[in-house]
Design an enzyme around this catalytic site. Sequence first.
Site, PDB file in Angstrom:
ATOM      1  N   CYS A 273       0.673  -1.258   0.201  1.00  0.00           N
ATOM      2  CA  CYS A 273      -0.017  -0.217  -0.010  1.00  0.00           C
ATOM      3  C   CYS A 273       0.847   1.312  -0.020  1.00  0.00           C
ATOM      4  O   CYS A 273       0.396   2.152  -0.770  1.00  0.00           O
ATOM      5  CB  CYS A 273      -0.880   0.091   1.200  1.00  0.00           C
ATOM      6  SG  CYS A 273      -0.240  -0.592   2.714  1.00  0.00           S
TER       7      CYS A 273
ATOM      8  N   HIS B  51      -2.723   6.582   4.084  1.00  0.00           N
ATOM      9  CA  HIS B  51      -1.190   6.813   4.410  1.00  0.00           C
ATOM     10  C   HIS B  51      -0.736   8.111   3.894  1.00  0.00           C
ATOM     11  O   HIS B  51      -1.211   8.621   2.901  1.00  0.00           O
ATOM     12  CB  HIS B  51      -0.249   5.491   3.948  1.00  0.00           C
ATOM     13  CG  HIS B  51      -0.692   4.412   4.331  1.00  0.00           C
ATOM     14  ND1 HIS B  51      -1.281   3.892   5.681  1.00  0.00           N
ATOM     15  CD2 HIS B  51      -0.160   3.143   3.862  1.00  0.00           C
ATOM     16  CE1 HIS B  51      -1.104   2.789   5.745  1.00  0.00           C
ATOM     17  NE2 HIS B  51      -0.420   2.034   4.936  1.00  0.00           N
TER      18      HIS B  51
END
Length: 348
Positions: free
Chosen positions: A133, A246
Amino acid sequence: MNGNQSIAVVGATGAVGREMLDILAAEGVEAGRVRAFASSRSAGQRLGYGSGEVTVEAFGGESLDGIDIALFSAGSAISKQFGRSAAARGTVIIDNSSAFRMDADVPLVVPEINPAALDAVKSGGAVIANPNCSTIITLMAVTPIHRLLGVKRMIVSTYQAVSGAGAAAMEELRRQARQVLEGQEPTCEVFDQPCAFNVFSHNTTIGEDGYNVEETKMVKETHKIWGDASVRVTATCIRVPVFRAHCASINLTLAQPVRDLDAVREAIDAFAGAKVLDDRAANRFPTPLEASGKDDVLVGRLRLDPSQTDEQGRCWGLNLFASGDQLRKGAALNAVQIANLLGEHAAV
Ligand SMILES: NC(=O)c1ccc[n+]([C@@H]2O[C@H](COP(=O)([O-])OP(=O)(O)OC[C@H]3O[C@@H](n4cnc5c(N)ncnc54)[C@H](OP(=O)(O)O)[C@@H]3O)[C@@H](O)[C@H]2O)c1
């Protein structure tokens, strides 16, 4: 993915799996074409699917018989146990775990970046890997700059949401936040140290070189996705007390000097899946809250790096900051995009 293929979501009750169901429903895939699998603990549970529901089935060896495309997000062990055998029986596996990413015969794909990696996938079963990710979020921000000016070196520092460690980690942050605010000691179940009101080094194993597994993935997967192992990459990966999305602070060394920051901004905005949010006057830049639930990776704080200016005044370095929803573009959305791309190629 075409209009009559059957689709399985393996790990449907998890943080990524639920997002997959939401994305499939939003794309108009009828519930009758979708089967939701999880562990036997969740069998019979009903999950929202668009305006309806799907019922969770316990996953086992024969669950994927007759399934055209299986989106796996139940961890590496399940992927390793069932992925290749299901592919051999004709299912296309799009896997979110790290089980197969570095295997030479497995395409590691971000559709906006290296769609041609799917050319090797012919009809019948196959295994395709979704990248890590943080790597996806970082490369979605940097690839347009790489195409414009060439990246020679990339230094990445991540600020990673707890949901990267799954649904239970989100619950841990909720519980610990309540405990701390009520004056109690936070209890740790998922992470080995408190995540509420804390920042710590990523919770993956640290190798002999001192780098944790997340940092090593960033290096190796960047090389595989860009098809160029000569790019120098180094990373520091950190968990922050954020539920989802993130962030990455990125410093680049470029093959060509930066003459025009606006040209860099234009290249990012022209790149599907990336969006500039770089309002210096309003001090408005990418944040996890802004990126949460969105498909685009937000990119801002674009600045020349004066420490990389030569005697002729040419600047070879750039700083930027990116934020992207890792449950969507970093996992579920990327996997569904791969399935859609396969449908366009009519490979499966
Ligand atoms: N979270 C992220 O941001 C992210 C990003 C990229 C990749 N990934 C990867 O995606 C995978 C799932 O992550 P997640 O965050 O969604 O984790 P999660 O929230 O912990 O969900 C795990 C899922 O796996 C299922 N599962 C566990 N044991 C199983 C079994 N024996 N058979 C079938 N299903 C089983 C769970 O079902 P039960 O509810 O029944 O236990 C649940 O649906 C991991 O490999 C992870 O590394 C995650």
